[in-house]
Design a protein around this motif. Structure first.
Motif, mmCIF file in Angstrom:
data_model
loop_
_atom_site.group_PDB
_atom_site.id
_atom_site.type_symbol
_atom_site.label_atom_id
_atom_site.label_comp_id
_atom_site.label_asym_id
_atom_site.label_seq_id
_atom_site.Cartn_x
_atom_site.Cartn_y
_atom_site.Cartn_z
ATOM 1 N N LEU A 74 1.120 -1.836 0.078
ATOM 2 C CA LEU A 74 0.369 -0.070 0.323
ATOM 3 C C LEU A 74 0.781 1.007 -0.133
ATOM 4 C CD1 LEU A 74 -2.506 -0.843 2.352
ATOM 5 C CD2 LEU A 74 -3.085 -0.100 -0.119
ATOM 6 N N HIS A 75 2.140 1.431 1.137
ATOM 7 C CA HIS A 75 2.660 2.544 0.877
ATOM 8 C C HIS A 75 3.236 2.399 -0.697
ATOM 9 C CE1 HIS A 75 5.228 -0.853 1.920
ATOM 10 N NE2 HIS A 75 6.131 0.354 1.137
ATOM 11 N N LYS A 76 3.973 1.584 -1.128
ATOM 12 C CA LYS A 76 4.628 1.946 -2.274
ATOM 13 C C LYS A 76 3.929 3.028 -3.487
ATOM 14 C CE LYS A 76 6.944 -2.503 -1.902
ATOM 15 N NZ LYS A 76 7.311 -3.561 -2.481
ATOM 16 N N LEU A 77 2.577 3.107 -3.513
ATOM 17 C CA LEU A 77 1.866 3.858 -4.842
ATOM 18 C C LEU A 77 0.914 4.636 -4.015
ATOM 19 C CD1 LEU A 77 0.835 1.478 -7.166
ATOM 20 C CD2 LEU A 77 3.223 3.287 -7.216
ATOM 21 N N TYR A 78 0.162 4.830 -3.293
ATOM 22 C CA TYR A 78 -1.004 5.012 -2.356
ATOM 23 C C TYR A 78 -0.849 5.573 -0.612
ATOM 24 C CZ TYR A 78 -2.375 3.885 -7.067
ATOM 25 O OH TYR A 78 -2.462 3.668 -8.114
ATOM 26 N N PRO A 79 0.158 5.980 -0.434
ATOM 27 C CA PRO A 79 0.295 5.899 1.362
ATOM 28 C C PRO A 79 -0.875 7.013 1.706
ATOM 29 C CG PRO A 79 2.374 6.799 0.255
ATOM 30 C CD PRO A 79 1.347 6.873 -0.695
ATOM 31 N N PRO A 80 -1.267 8.305 1.263
ATOM 32 C CA PRO A 80 -2.893 8.499 2.309
ATOM 33 C C PRO A 80 -4.212 7.598 1.646
ATOM 34 C CG PRO A 80 -2.182 9.386 -0.239
ATOM 35 C CD PRO A 80 -1.734 8.290 -0.373
ATOM 36 N N LYS A 81 -3.921 6.877 1.102
ATOM 37 C CA LYS A 81 -5.264 6.323 1.014
ATOM 38 C C LYS A 81 -5.107 4.599 0.365
ATOM 39 C CE LYS A 81 -5.589 8.033 -4.122
ATOM 40 N NZ LYS A 81 -7.124 8.556 -5.314
ATOM 41 N N LYS A 82 -6.810 3.688 -0.003
ATOM 42 C CA LYS A 82 -6.447 2.838 -0.542
ATOM 43 C C LYS A 82 -7.423 2.978 -1.890
ATOM 44 C CE LYS A 82 -6.502 0.482 4.585
ATOM 45 N NZ LYS A 82 -7.451 -0.685 4.987
ATOM 46 N N ASN A 83 -6.594 1.788 -2.783
ATOM 47 C CA ASN A 83 -7.352 2.305 -4.323
ATOM 48 C C ASN A 83 -7.407 0.656 -3.998
ATOM 49 O OD1 ASN A 83 -7.229 1.039 -7.397
ATOM 50 N ND2 ASN A 83 -7.106 3.283 -7.248
ATOM 51 N N GLU A 84 -8.989 0.885 -4.030
ATOM 52 C CA GLU A 84 -10.166 -0.467 -4.276
ATOM 53 C C GLU A 84 -9.240 -1.860 -5.571
ATOM 54 O OE1 GLU A 84 -11.610 -1.830 -2.216
ATOM 55 O OE2 GLU A 84 -11.025 -0.691 -1.193
ATOM 56 N N THR A 85 -8.327 -1.053 -6.888
ATOM 57 C CA THR A 85 -8.397 -1.996 -7.452
ATOM 58 C C THR A 85 -6.842 -2.417 -6.980
ATOM 59 O OG1 THR A 85 -9.433 -0.183 -9.717
ATOM 60 C CG2 THR A 85 -7.843 -1.257 -10.118
ATOM 61 N N MET A 86 -5.949 -1.122 -7.166
ATOM 62 C CA MET A 86 -4.895 -2.408 -6.546
ATOM 63 C C MET A 86 -5.296 -3.459 -5.732
ATOM 64 S SD MET A 86 -2.511 -0.751 -8.929
ATOM 65 C CE MET A 86 -1.058 -1.427 -8.134
ATOM 66 N N ILE A 87 -5.552 -2.895 -4.662
ATOM 67 C CA ILE A 87 -6.149 -3.791 -3.764
ATOM 68 C C ILE A 87 -6.446 -5.340 -4.313
ATOM 69 C CG2 ILE A 87 -7.031 -4.283 -1.766
ATOM 70 C CD1 ILE A 87 -7.055 -1.447 -0.767
ATOM 71 N N ASN A 88 -6.957 -5.255 -5.450
ATOM 72 C CA ASN A 88 -7.584 -6.490 -5.761
ATOM 73 C C ASN A 88 -6.047 -7.112 -6.472
ATOM 74 O OD1 ASN A 88 -9.730 -6.259 -5.006
ATOM 75 N ND2 ASN A 88 -11.407 -4.963 -7.185
ATOM 76 N N PHE A 89 -5.657 -6.370 -7.166
ATOM 77 C CA PHE A 89 -4.402 -7.152 -8.051
ATOM 78 C C PHE A 89 -3.564 -7.040 -7.160
ATOM 79 C CE2 PHE A 89 -0.537 -6.497 -10.268
ATOM 80 C CZ PHE A 89 -0.670 -7.506 -11.182
ATOM 81 N N TYR A 90 -2.958 -7.421 -5.599
ATOM 82 C CA TYR A 90 -2.254 -7.542 -4.666
ATOM 83 C C TYR A 90 -2.732 -8.881 -4.194
ATOM 84 C CZ TYR A 90 -0.942 -2.651 -4.408
ATOM 85 O OH TYR A 90 0.104 -1.425 -5.001
#
Length: 380
Positions: free
Chosen positions: A276-292
């Motif tokens: 999470l901290h690599k791209l979006y430290p201040p917020k969570k992105n659901e699309t990227m989280i699903n990929f992770y």
């Protein structure tokens, strides 16, 4: 005795082995001792007999001694004869001792020769045994690889069988990867950097789940070792548990694989937190989280296999690549520009399960038909 000595010398010429030589040597020593003792007793008895001079009857009766005896003539002659015989006996004894020494030297030489011959034979036998064992090990390795391949492909009853995992890995590229790529483009990333972010995520996920699989196996092995320790071992301090047998170790690995699905949520949560901290430290992105999450789930299943599935090494930029292993991305070419998606192998250096995707270096005057062909091959 000289005749026997000649016979022994003749027999010594026909010696065939150290054992034969040793037998002849022992027989010779026994006969030599017997002969020496016999002649010593004989000469001793002869000396006593000759000292008892046979006098005439009338001289024994009146106690008179013949004049020649009284002068020591017969006694002196007897002593001279005895000295001569002793000298002859000594000379023969010296000859016999010399022959014993020669026989001993020949025996030692034969024994050393036989020892060297046996040593060379043992070395040759060890060399043959080593070569045979090396061939057996190679044959066993080939057999094991074939067995692993057959078991993995035919393990159709398992939900996390290798072929099913490979399908899921390809589905990530077809679905979650496309969504994540579009998200990054919307965020303002150029195409190639966005692709590099995504493939780096796959690599990080594979390494993360490999470490987790190793920790899980160590935990299960330790639990198994502890459970089989007796009460005394539990009470004692600094006692190392016994190493698991190969059969028991395989059972523990099967247990890890069987329980893999129950740990998916834990694995996904752990990996997402590292990303999470690599791209979006201040917020969570659901699309990227699903990929992770999908990367973590599928690579976790890869790493609990026996043996683990593997990601193929990436070819270097500017090098040629195998079209049987990689599909083209958006343009054709024969040299690598960068890898878009890694190829998946059944195990290290094993057969291909899923093709990877490569963006080749751009060729001049590339036709639209070639681009379309590259897209079709990428989908396959």
């Amino acid at each position: 005795m000289e005749k026997k000595l000649a016979i022994w010398k003749q027999q010594a010429q026909t010696i065939k082995s150290p054992e034969h030589l040793e037998q002849l040597f022992n027989t010779f020593q026994c006969q030599l001792q017997s002969w020496t003792l016999k002649h010593t007793e004989m000469f001793s008895g002869s000396q006593q007999t000759q000292q008892q001079v046979d006098f005439p009857e009338h001289q024994r009766n009146d106690g008179q001694i013949p004049t020649e005896i009284s002068k020591g003539g017969t006694v002196e002659s007897t002593q001279t004869t005895q000295d001569g015989r002793n000298k002859i006996l000594q000379e023969k004894n010296e000859k016999l001792q010399k022959w014993v020494s020669e026989l001993q030297m020949k025996y030692d030489s034969k024994a050393a020769e036989n020892l060297e011959r046996n040593k060379e034979a043992e070395i040759e036998q060890l060399r043959k045994t080593s070569n045979e064992q090396r061939k057996q090990v190679k044959a066993k390795e080939r057999e094991n690889n074939e067995h692993l391949t057959r078991r993995a492909i035919t393990d159709l009853c398992s939900e996390i069988r290798p072929t099913k995992i490979a399908e899921n890995f390809k589905e990530i590229y077809d679905n979650q990867w496309v969504e994540a790529f579009e998200e990054l483009i919307d965020q303002g990333y150029p195409e190639e950097p966005a692709i590099q972010i995504l493939i780096t995520t796959v690599d990080d996920s594979f390494q993360f789940t490999a470490d987790m699989a190793k920790r899980r196996l160590e935990h299960l092995e330790t639990s198994t070792q502890t459970s089989v320790m007796n009460t005394t071992q539990k009470i004692q301090k600094h006692v190392e548990p016994a190493a698991l047998s190969e059969e028991c170790s395989d059972l523990v690995k099967q247990l890890r694989k069987a329980s893999a699905q129950t740990h998916v949520d834990e694995i996904q949560h752990g990996f997402v937190q590292t990303q999470l901290h690599k791209l979006y430290p201040p917020k969570k992105n659901e699309t990227m989280i699903n990929f992770y999450k999908e990367c973590a789930r599928v690579t976790w299943y890869m790493n609990v296999q026996m043996p683990p599935l593997s990601l193929a090494p990436k070819p270097a930029r500017g090098s040629a690549f195998d079209t049987d292993m990689y599909a083209l991305y958006t343009q054709s070419g024969t040299k690598v520009d960068y890898v878009v998606w890694p190829a998946c192998l059944l195990h290290g250096n094993g057969p291909l399960l899923v093709k990877g995707v490569i963006q080749p270096l751009k060729q001049e005057n590339m036709s639209r038909a070639q681009i379309a062909l590259g897209k079709d091959s990428m989908k396959n």
